[in-house]
Design an enzyme around this catalytic site. Structure first.
Site, PDB file in Angstrom:
ATOM      1  N   LYS A   1     -16.608  22.292   5.764  1.00 13.40           N
ATOM      2  CA  LYS A   1     -16.039  23.160   6.792  1.00 13.40           C
ATOM      3  C   LYS A   1     -17.026  23.302   7.952  1.00 13.40           C
ATOM      4  O   LYS A   1     -16.662  23.229   9.115  1.00 13.40           O
ATOM      5  CB  LYS A   1     -15.713  24.533   6.187  1.00 13.40           C
ATOM      6  CG  LYS A   1     -14.646  25.257   6.952  1.00 13.40           C
ATOM      7  CD  LYS A   1     -13.837  26.187   6.090  1.00 13.40           C
ATOM      8  CE  LYS A   1     -12.690  26.748   6.926  1.00 13.40           C
ATOM      9  NZ  LYS A   1     -11.887  27.703   6.197  1.00 13.40           N
TER      10      LYS A   1
ATOM     11  N   LYS B   1      -1.338  19.233   0.313  1.00 11.30           N
ATOM     12  CA  LYS B   1      -0.502  20.147   1.104  1.00 11.30           C
ATOM     13  C   LYS B   1      -0.985  20.226   2.545  1.00 11.30           C
ATOM     14  O   LYS B   1      -0.205  20.482   3.450  1.00 11.30           O
ATOM     15  CB  LYS B   1      -0.382  21.521   0.451  1.00 11.30           C
ATOM     16  CG  LYS B   1      -1.647  22.284   0.320  1.00 11.30           C
ATOM     17  CD  LYS B   1      -1.360  23.601  -0.377  1.00 11.30           C
ATOM     18  CE  LYS B   1      -2.646  24.292  -0.770  1.00 11.30           C
ATOM     19  NZ  LYS B   1      -3.474  23.528  -1.716  1.00 11.30           N
TER      20      LYS B   1
ATOM     21  N   LYS C   1      -3.262  10.180   0.537  1.00 11.37           N
ATOM     22  CA  LYS C   1      -3.339  11.041  -0.651  1.00 11.37           C
ATOM     23  C   LYS C   1      -2.391  12.224  -0.476  1.00 11.37           C
ATOM     24  O   LYS C   1      -2.349  12.830   0.596  1.00 11.37           O
ATOM     25  CB  LYS C   1      -4.781  11.547  -0.795  1.00 11.37           C
ATOM     26  CG  LYS C   1      -4.956  12.442  -1.998  1.00 11.37           C
ATOM     27  CD  LYS C   1      -6.342  13.047  -2.073  1.00 11.37           C
ATOM     28  CE  LYS C   1      -6.354  14.026  -3.225  1.00 11.37           C
ATOM     29  NZ  LYS C   1      -7.444  14.938  -3.262  1.00 11.37           N
TER      30      LYS C   1
HETATM   31  P1  ATP Z   1      -5.555  21.110   0.029  1.00 14.29           P
HETATM   32  O1  ATP Z   1      -4.747  20.273   0.956  1.00 14.29           O
HETATM   33  O2  ATP Z   1      -5.698  22.542   0.424  1.00 14.29           O
HETATM   34  O3  ATP Z   1      -6.855  20.454  -0.398  1.00 14.29           O
HETATM   35  P2  ATP Z   1      -4.222  20.027  -2.215  1.00 14.29           P
HETATM   36  O4  ATP Z   1      -2.779  19.814  -1.990  1.00 14.29           O
HETATM   37  O5  ATP Z   1      -5.142  18.824  -2.049  1.00 14.29           O
HETATM   38  O6  ATP Z   1      -4.673  21.211  -1.301  1.00 14.29           O
HETATM   39  P3  ATP Z   1      -5.816  21.238  -4.196  1.00 14.29           P
HETATM   40  O7  ATP Z   1      -5.675  22.717  -4.298  1.00 14.29           O
HETATM   41  O8  ATP Z   1      -6.963  20.657  -3.419  1.00 14.29           O
HETATM   42  O9  ATP Z   1      -4.451  20.643  -3.638  1.00 14.29           O
HETATM   43  O10 ATP Z   1      -5.867  20.600  -5.653  1.00 14.29           O
HETATM   44  C1  ATP Z   1      -5.554  21.268  -6.859  1.00 14.29           C
HETATM   45  C2  ATP Z   1      -5.756  20.272  -7.990  1.00 14.29           C
HETATM   46  O11 ATP Z   1      -4.814  19.185  -7.851  1.00 14.29           O
HETATM   47  C3  ATP Z   1      -7.145  19.633  -8.005  1.00 14.29           C
HETATM   48  O12 ATP Z   1      -7.596  19.527  -9.333  1.00 14.29           O
HETATM   49  C4  ATP Z   1      -6.933  18.253  -7.415  1.00 14.29           C
HETATM   50  O13 ATP Z   1      -7.863  17.326  -7.935  1.00 14.29           O
HETATM   51  C5  ATP Z   1      -5.503  17.932  -7.825  1.00 14.29           C
HETATM   52  N1  ATP Z   1      -4.863  17.077  -6.806  1.00 14.29           N
HETATM   53  C6  ATP Z   1      -4.461  17.490  -5.585  1.00 14.29           C
HETATM   54  N2  ATP Z   1      -3.888  16.478  -4.907  1.00 14.29           N
HETATM   55  C7  ATP Z   1      -3.956  15.389  -5.721  1.00 14.29           C
HETATM   56  C8  ATP Z   1      -3.532  14.026  -5.591  1.00 14.29           C
HETATM   57  N3  ATP Z   1      -2.917  13.587  -4.498  1.00 14.29           N
HETATM   58  N4  ATP Z   1      -3.752  13.187  -6.626  1.00 14.29           N
HETATM   59  C9  ATP Z   1      -4.352  13.637  -7.767  1.00 14.29           C
HETATM   60  N5  ATP Z   1      -4.772  14.893  -7.945  1.00 14.29           N
HETATM   61  C10 ATP Z   1      -4.581  15.779  -6.947  1.00 14.29           C
HETATM   62 MG    MG Z   2      -7.378  19.066  -1.985  1.00 12.08          MG
END
Ligand code: ATP
Ligand code: MG
Length: 339
Positions: free
Chosen positions: A120, A202, A199
Protein backbone atom coordinates in the site's frame (compact mmCIF):
# COMPACT_ATOMS: atom_id res chain seq x y z
CA UNK A 1 8.85 -39.55 28.94
CA UNK A 2 11.39 -38.04 26.50
CA UNK A 3 9.82 -35.46 24.18
CA UNK A 4 10.28 -37.55 21.03
CA UNK A 5 8.34 -40.53 22.39
CA UNK A 6 5.30 -38.52 23.45
CA UNK A 7 2.21 -39.31 21.42
CA UNK A 8 1.57 -36.55 18.89
CA UNK A 9 -1.12 -34.13 20.00
CA UNK A 10 -4.11 -33.94 17.69
CA UNK A 11 -3.92 -30.98 15.35
CA UNK A 12 -5.86 -27.88 16.26
CA UNK A 13 -6.68 -26.09 13.04
CA UNK A 14 -7.54 -22.42 12.81
CA UNK A 15 -8.57 -20.41 9.78
CA UNK A 16 -10.12 -17.04 9.29
CA UNK A 17 -11.71 -15.35 6.35
CA UNK A 18 -12.34 -11.65 5.87
CA UNK A 19 -15.91 -10.58 5.18
CA UNK A 20 -14.93 -7.92 2.67
CA UNK A 21 -17.17 -9.10 -0.18
CA UNK A 22 -19.30 -12.06 -1.22
CA UNK A 23 -17.27 -15.22 -1.79
CA UNK A 24 -16.18 -15.87 -5.36
CA UNK A 25 -14.87 -19.01 -7.04
CA UNK A 26 -11.27 -17.96 -6.33
CA UNK A 27 -12.03 -17.78 -2.60
CA UNK A 28 -13.90 -21.08 -2.67
CA UNK A 29 -11.57 -23.23 -4.79
CA UNK A 30 -8.43 -21.44 -3.60
CA UNK A 31 -9.15 -21.43 0.12
CA UNK A 32 -12.57 -22.16 1.64
CA UNK A 33 -12.98 -25.65 0.22
CA UNK A 34 -9.66 -26.80 1.71
CA UNK A 35 -10.40 -25.10 5.03
CA UNK A 36 -13.69 -26.93 5.30
CA UNK A 37 -12.08 -30.27 4.43
CA UNK A 38 -9.74 -29.82 7.39
CA UNK A 39 -12.63 -30.08 9.83
CA UNK A 40 -12.13 -33.84 9.48
CA UNK A 41 -8.47 -33.67 10.59
CA UNK A 42 -8.90 -32.53 14.17
CA UNK A 43 -10.37 -29.87 16.40
CA UNK A 44 -10.98 -26.86 14.21
CA UNK A 45 -11.85 -23.21 14.62
CA UNK A 46 -13.14 -20.95 11.87
CA UNK A 47 -13.65 -17.27 12.34
CA UNK A 48 -15.07 -14.42 10.34
CA UNK A 49 -12.50 -11.66 10.61
CA UNK A 50 -14.70 -8.61 11.09
CA UNK A 51 -12.03 -6.66 13.02
CA UNK A 52 -9.65 -7.06 10.10
CA UNK A 53 -12.40 -6.09 7.66
CA UNK A 54 -12.84 -2.78 9.49
CA UNK A 55 -9.70 -1.48 7.79
CA UNK A 56 -11.50 -1.69 4.43
CA UNK A 57 -15.28 -1.86 4.98
CA UNK A 58 -16.41 1.50 6.38
CA UNK A 59 -20.15 1.06 6.04
CA UNK A 60 -21.71 -0.46 9.20
CA UNK A 61 -24.81 -1.87 7.50
CA UNK A 62 -22.66 -3.46 4.80
CA UNK A 63 -20.27 -4.94 7.35
CA UNK A 64 -23.18 -6.44 9.30
CA UNK A 65 -24.63 -8.04 6.21
CA UNK A 66 -21.25 -9.31 4.95
CA UNK A 67 -20.59 -11.00 8.31
CA UNK A 68 -24.02 -12.63 8.27
CA UNK A 69 -23.61 -13.77 4.66
CA UNK A 70 -20.13 -15.16 5.33
CA UNK A 71 -21.48 -17.30 8.17
CA UNK A 72 -24.44 -18.56 6.15
CA UNK A 73 -22.23 -19.22 3.11
CA UNK A 74 -19.68 -21.22 5.11
CA UNK A 75 -22.31 -23.47 6.66
CA UNK A 76 -24.06 -23.85 3.29
CA UNK A 77 -20.73 -24.84 1.73
CA UNK A 78 -20.27 -27.67 4.22
CA UNK A 79 -18.77 -26.28 7.40
CA UNK A 80 -20.35 -28.42 10.09
CA UNK A 81 -20.94 -26.51 13.34
CA UNK A 82 -21.23 -29.79 15.22
CA UNK A 83 -17.64 -30.65 14.32
CA UNK A 84 -16.02 -27.24 13.99
CA UNK A 85 -16.29 -24.04 15.99
CA UNK A 86 -17.56 -21.17 13.83
CA UNK A 87 -17.49 -17.68 15.33
CA UNK A 88 -17.12 -13.99 14.65
CA UNK A 89 -13.73 -12.53 15.57
CA UNK A 90 -15.06 -9.56 17.54
CA UNK A 91 -17.21 -11.83 19.72
CA UNK A 92 -13.98 -12.89 21.43
CA UNK A 93 -12.65 -9.70 23.07
CA UNK A 94 -9.80 -11.69 24.66
CA UNK A 95 -8.12 -11.58 21.26
CA UNK A 96 -7.84 -7.78 21.19
CA UNK A 97 -6.29 -7.75 24.65
CA UNK A 98 -3.84 -10.43 23.58
CA UNK A 99 -3.08 -8.35 20.52
CA UNK A 100 -1.86 -5.53 22.79
CA UNK A 101 0.40 -7.86 24.76
CA UNK A 102 1.96 -9.00 21.47
CA UNK A 103 2.25 -5.42 20.24
CA UNK A 104 4.70 -4.77 23.09
CA UNK A 105 7.10 -7.37 21.70
CA UNK A 106 6.61 -6.54 18.00
CA UNK A 107 9.60 -4.77 16.41
CA UNK A 108 8.60 -1.91 14.08
CA UNK A 109 11.04 -3.16 11.44
CA UNK A 110 9.32 -6.54 11.31
CA UNK A 111 5.92 -4.95 10.69
CA UNK A 112 7.36 -2.51 8.14
CA UNK A 113 8.48 -5.49 6.04
CA UNK A 114 5.01 -7.05 5.93
CA UNK A 115 3.62 -6.91 2.43
CA UNK A 116 0.02 -5.76 3.03
CA UNK A 117 1.38 -2.52 4.47
CA UNK A 118 4.46 -2.31 2.25
CA UNK A 119 2.41 -2.74 -0.95
CA UNK A 120 0.00 0.00 0.00
CA UNK A 121 2.80 2.36 0.96
CA UNK A 122 4.78 1.67 -2.22
CA UNK A 123 1.69 2.58 -4.24
CA UNK A 124 1.61 5.91 -2.41
CA UNK A 125 -1.69 5.08 -0.70
CA UNK A 126 -2.41 6.18 2.86
CA UNK A 127 -2.26 3.32 5.38
CA UNK A 128 -3.71 3.34 8.88
CA UNK A 129 -2.24 1.79 12.01
CA UNK A 130 -4.86 -0.96 11.72
CA UNK A 131 -3.32 -2.14 8.46
CA UNK A 132 0.20 -1.68 9.82
CA UNK A 133 -0.51 -3.80 12.90
CA UNK A 134 -2.69 -6.32 11.06
CA UNK A 135 -0.09 -9.11 11.45
CA UNK A 136 -0.12 -8.59 15.24
CA UNK A 137 -3.90 -8.99 15.47
CA UNK A 138 -3.59 -12.00 13.18
CA UNK A 139 -0.97 -13.44 15.53
CA UNK A 140 -3.35 -12.99 18.45
CA UNK A 141 -6.10 -14.70 16.41
CA UNK A 142 -3.88 -17.74 16.05
CA UNK A 143 -2.22 -17.86 19.47
CA UNK A 144 -5.48 -17.31 21.40
CA UNK A 145 -6.63 -20.83 20.53
CA UNK A 146 -3.31 -22.69 20.86
CA UNK A 147 -3.66 -23.45 17.16
CA UNK A 148 -1.06 -25.82 15.76
CA UNK A 149 -2.02 -25.73 12.09
CA UNK A 150 -3.01 -22.67 10.11
CA UNK A 151 -4.05 -23.33 6.52
CA UNK A 152 -3.19 -20.33 4.37
CA UNK A 153 -2.59 -19.24 0.83
CA UNK A 154 1.02 -18.69 -0.26
CA UNK A 155 0.56 -14.95 0.34
CA UNK A 156 -0.12 -15.40 4.05
CA UNK A 157 2.92 -17.49 4.94
CA UNK A 158 4.84 -14.33 5.86
CA UNK A 159 2.22 -13.42 8.46
CA UNK A 160 2.50 -16.84 10.09
CA UNK A 161 6.24 -16.28 10.32
CA UNK A 162 5.51 -12.99 12.10
CA UNK A 163 3.20 -14.85 14.48
CA UNK A 164 5.94 -17.37 15.24
CA UNK A 165 8.44 -14.52 15.82
CA UNK A 166 6.11 -12.75 18.25
CA UNK A 167 5.20 -15.95 20.10
CA UNK A 168 8.91 -16.78 20.32
CA UNK A 169 9.79 -13.31 21.63
CA UNK A 170 7.05 -13.44 24.28
CA UNK A 171 7.95 -16.99 25.32
CA UNK A 172 11.63 -16.01 25.52
CA UNK A 173 10.82 -13.16 27.90
CA UNK A 174 8.12 -14.77 30.01
CA UNK A 175 8.29 -18.56 29.68
CA UNK A 176 6.37 -21.07 27.56
CA UNK A 177 3.06 -19.25 27.18
CA UNK A 178 2.19 -19.71 23.52
CA UNK A 179 1.94 -22.78 21.32
CA UNK A 180 3.97 -22.45 18.09
CA UNK A 181 1.71 -22.69 15.05
CA UNK A 182 2.75 -24.00 11.65
CA UNK A 183 1.46 -22.75 8.32
CA UNK A 184 -0.03 -25.31 5.97
CA UNK A 185 -0.06 -24.01 2.43
CA UNK A 186 -3.32 -25.26 1.01
CA UNK A 187 -3.11 -27.65 -1.91
CA UNK A 188 -5.20 -27.21 -4.98
CA UNK A 189 -5.06 -23.52 -4.22
CA UNK A 190 -4.03 -22.86 -7.81
CA UNK A 191 -4.82 -19.48 -9.18
CA UNK A 192 -8.44 -19.34 -10.36
CA UNK A 193 -8.81 -17.09 -13.41
CA UNK A 194 -11.49 -14.43 -13.63
CA UNK A 195 -13.85 -13.87 -16.54
CA UNK A 196 -11.20 -11.66 -18.19
CA UNK A 197 -8.42 -14.24 -17.80
CA UNK A 198 -6.56 -12.30 -15.06
CA UNK A 199 -6.49 -13.73 -11.53
CA UNK A 200 -10.03 -13.72 -10.17
CA UNK A 201 -10.18 -11.01 -7.53
CA UNK A 202 -12.92 -8.78 -6.23
CA UNK A 203 -10.64 -5.78 -6.80
CA UNK A 204 -10.56 -6.57 -10.55
CA UNK A 205 -14.33 -6.84 -10.89
CA UNK A 206 -13.93 -10.12 -12.79
CA UNK A 207 -15.49 -12.59 -10.37
CA UNK A 208 -18.03 -15.37 -10.57
CA UNK A 209 -19.60 -15.42 -7.12
CA UNK A 210 -20.52 -18.65 -5.40
CA UNK A 211 -24.10 -17.68 -4.56
CA UNK A 212 -24.75 -15.22 -7.33
CA UNK A 213 -28.16 -14.88 -8.92
CA UNK A 214 -28.11 -17.53 -11.70
CA UNK A 215 -29.32 -15.09 -14.37
CA UNK A 216 -26.57 -12.60 -13.49
CA UNK A 217 -23.99 -15.35 -13.45
CA UNK A 218 -25.11 -16.64 -16.84
CA UNK A 219 -24.64 -13.19 -18.35
CA UNK A 220 -21.16 -12.97 -16.89
CA UNK A 221 -20.24 -16.40 -18.21
CA UNK A 222 -21.48 -15.51 -21.71
CA UNK A 223 -19.15 -12.46 -21.51
CA UNK A 224 -16.00 -14.48 -20.70
CA UNK A 225 -13.24 -13.34 -23.03
CA UNK A 226 -12.10 -15.87 -25.63
CA UNK A 227 -9.63 -15.82 -28.51
CA UNK A 228 -10.70 -15.29 -32.09
CA UNK A 229 -9.12 -18.33 -33.71
CA UNK A 230 -11.32 -20.10 -36.27
CA UNK A 231 -13.84 -22.63 -34.97
CA UNK A 232 -12.05 -25.54 -36.74
CA UNK A 233 -8.65 -24.88 -35.15
CA UNK A 234 -7.54 -27.34 -32.45
CA UNK A 235 -7.06 -25.63 -29.09
CA UNK A 236 -5.04 -26.33 -25.98
CA UNK A 237 -7.41 -26.64 -23.00
CA UNK A 238 -4.53 -26.00 -20.59
CA UNK A 239 -4.05 -22.51 -21.96
CA UNK A 240 -7.66 -21.42 -21.85
CA UNK A 241 -9.25 -19.74 -18.84
CA UNK A 242 -12.77 -20.68 -19.96
CA UNK A 243 -11.71 -24.33 -19.83
CA UNK A 244 -9.99 -23.78 -16.46
CA UNK A 245 -13.27 -22.50 -15.02
CA UNK A 246 -15.22 -25.39 -16.54
CA UNK A 247 -12.70 -27.88 -15.10
CA UNK A 248 -13.40 -26.60 -11.57
CA UNK A 249 -17.09 -27.43 -11.64
CA UNK A 250 -17.54 -30.22 -14.19
CA UNK A 251 -17.47 -33.93 -13.27
CA UNK A 252 -14.25 -35.69 -14.32
CA UNK A 253 -15.77 -37.52 -17.31
CA UNK A 254 -17.25 -34.31 -18.74
CA UNK A 255 -13.97 -32.53 -18.21
CA UNK A 256 -12.16 -35.21 -20.21
CA UNK A 257 -14.71 -35.02 -23.02
CA UNK A 258 -14.38 -31.25 -23.13
CA UNK A 259 -10.56 -31.44 -23.19
CA UNK A 260 -10.75 -33.88 -26.13
CA UNK A 261 -13.13 -31.56 -27.95
CA UNK A 262 -10.66 -28.67 -27.49
CA UNK A 263 -7.80 -30.73 -28.91
CA UNK A 264 -9.90 -31.79 -31.93
CA UNK A 265 -11.21 -28.30 -32.66
CA UNK A 266 -14.45 -27.72 -34.55
CA UNK A 267 -16.49 -26.22 -31.72
CA UNK A 268 -17.61 -22.75 -30.71
CA UNK A 269 -16.86 -21.13 -27.37
CA UNK A 270 -20.59 -20.43 -26.97
CA UNK A 271 -21.10 -24.18 -26.55
CA UNK A 272 -18.46 -24.31 -23.80
CA UNK A 273 -20.03 -21.35 -22.04
CA UNK A 274 -23.44 -23.04 -22.00
CA UNK A 275 -21.86 -26.20 -20.61
CA UNK A 276 -20.15 -24.07 -17.94
CA UNK A 277 -23.46 -22.46 -16.90
CA UNK A 278 -25.02 -25.91 -16.47
CA UNK A 279 -22.02 -27.45 -14.68
CA UNK A 280 -21.80 -24.52 -12.24
CA UNK A 281 -25.50 -24.81 -11.43
CA UNK A 282 -25.10 -28.53 -10.68
CA UNK A 283 -21.90 -28.13 -8.71
CA UNK A 284 -23.35 -25.59 -6.28
CA UNK A 285 -26.97 -26.86 -6.26
CA UNK A 286 -26.74 -28.60 -2.89
CA UNK A 287 -25.01 -25.63 -1.23
CA UNK A 288 -27.65 -23.31 -2.67
CA UNK A 289 -30.43 -25.45 -1.22
CA UNK A 290 -28.72 -25.51 2.19
CA UNK A 291 -28.28 -21.76 1.99
CA UNK A 292 -31.97 -21.19 1.27
CA UNK A 293 -32.94 -23.38 4.23
CA UNK A 294 -30.62 -21.44 6.54
CA UNK A 295 -31.97 -18.10 5.38
CA UNK A 296 -35.51 -19.32 6.00
CA UNK A 297 -34.61 -19.85 9.67
CA UNK A 298 -32.82 -16.66 10.75
CA UNK A 299 -32.38 -17.70 14.40
CA UNK A 300 -30.34 -20.72 13.34
CA UNK A 301 -27.20 -18.97 12.14
CA UNK A 302 -27.22 -16.63 15.15
CA UNK A 303 -27.45 -19.65 17.46
CA UNK A 304 -24.52 -21.29 15.67
CA UNK A 305 -22.42 -18.14 16.04
CA UNK A 306 -23.37 -17.65 19.69
CA UNK A 307 -22.43 -21.23 20.49
CA UNK A 308 -19.18 -20.84 18.52
CA UNK A 309 -18.30 -17.66 20.43
CA UNK A 310 -18.88 -19.39 23.78
CA UNK A 311 -16.59 -22.26 22.84
CA UNK A 312 -13.95 -19.96 21.35
CA UNK A 313 -13.97 -17.68 24.40
CA UNK A 314 -13.57 -20.61 26.76
CA UNK A 315 -10.26 -21.43 25.13
CA UNK A 316 -9.08 -17.86 24.46
CA UNK A 317 -9.68 -16.84 28.06
CA UNK A 318 -7.39 -19.62 29.29
CA UNK A 319 -4.62 -18.55 26.93
CA UNK A 320 -5.06 -14.89 27.86
CA UNK A 321 -4.95 -15.73 31.58
CA UNK A 322 -1.69 -17.60 30.97
CA UNK A 323 -0.21 -14.62 29.14
CA UNK A 324 -1.38 -12.07 31.75
CA UNK A 325 0.03 -14.14 34.58
CA UNK A 326 3.35 -14.64 32.81
CA UNK A 327 4.01 -10.97 32.09
CA UNK A 328 2.97 -9.66 35.49
CA UNK A 329 -0.53 -8.36 34.91
CA UNK A 330 -2.06 -10.81 37.40
CA UNK A 331 -1.00 -9.45 40.78
CA UNK A 332 -2.48 -12.34 42.76
CA UNK A 333 -0.60 -15.00 40.82
CA UNK A 334 2.65 -13.12 41.43
CA UNK A 335 2.21 -13.54 45.15
CA UNK A 336 0.75 -10.13 45.95
CA UNK A 337 -2.86 -10.68 46.93
CA UNK A 338 -5.29 -8.00 45.85
CA UNK A 339 -6.60 -5.86 48.68
P1 ATP B 1 -8.85 -8.55 -2.91
O1 ATP B 1 -9.17 -8.20 -4.32
O2 ATP B 1 -9.33 -7.57 -1.89
O3 ATP B 1 -7.42 -9.00 -2.71
P2 ATP B 1 -9.68 -11.22 -3.32
O4 ATP B 1 -10.87 -11.33 -4.18
O5 ATP B 1 -8.32 -11.43 -3.97
O6 ATP B 1 -9.75 -9.83 -2.60
P3 ATP B 1 -8.87 -12.23 -0.82
O7 ATP B 1 -9.65 -11.72 0.35
O8 ATP B 1 -7.55 -11.60 -1.16
O9 ATP B 1 -9.81 -12.20 -2.10
O10 ATP B 1 -8.62 -13.79 -0.66
C1 ATP B 1 -9.24 -14.64 0.28
C2 ATP B 1 -8.68 -16.04 0.08
O11 ATP B 1 -9.05 -16.52 -1.24
C3 ATP B 1 -7.16 -16.10 0.14
O12 ATP B 1 -6.77 -17.26 0.84
C4 ATP B 1 -6.72 -16.19 -1.30
O13 ATP B 1 -5.50 -16.90 -1.43
C5 ATP B 1 -7.88 -16.91 -1.96
N1 ATP B 1 -8.04 -16.46 -3.36
C6 ATP B 1 -8.52 -15.26 -3.74
N2 ATP B 1 -8.56 -15.17 -5.08
C7 ATP B 1 -8.07 -16.34 -5.56
C8 ATP B 1 -7.85 -16.86 -6.87
N3 ATP B 1 -8.16 -16.17 -7.96
N4 ATP B 1 -7.33 -18.11 -6.99
C9 ATP B 1 -7.04 -18.84 -5.88
N5 ATP B 1 -7.22 -18.41 -4.63
C10 ATP B 1 -7.73 -17.18 -4.45
MG1 MG C 1 -6.42 -10.92 -2.89
Amino acid sequence: MPADTQPPKPARVLSGIQPTGRFHWGNYFGAIRQYIELQAVGESYYFIADLHALTTVRDPARLRSLVHDAAVDLVALGLDPARATLFVQSDVPEVTELSWLLMTVAPMGLLERCHAYKDKKSRGLPADAGLFTYPVLMSADILAYDATVVPVGEDQVQHIEVCRDLAGAFNHLYGEVFTMPKPRVVEGGARVPGIDGQKMSKSYDNTLDVFEDPAVQKKKIMRITTDSRPVEAPKNPDEDHLFALYALVAPEADRQRMADMYRRGGFGYGEVKKALVAAAADFFAEARARRAALEADPGRIEAILADGATRARARASQVLARARRACGLERQAAGAPRV
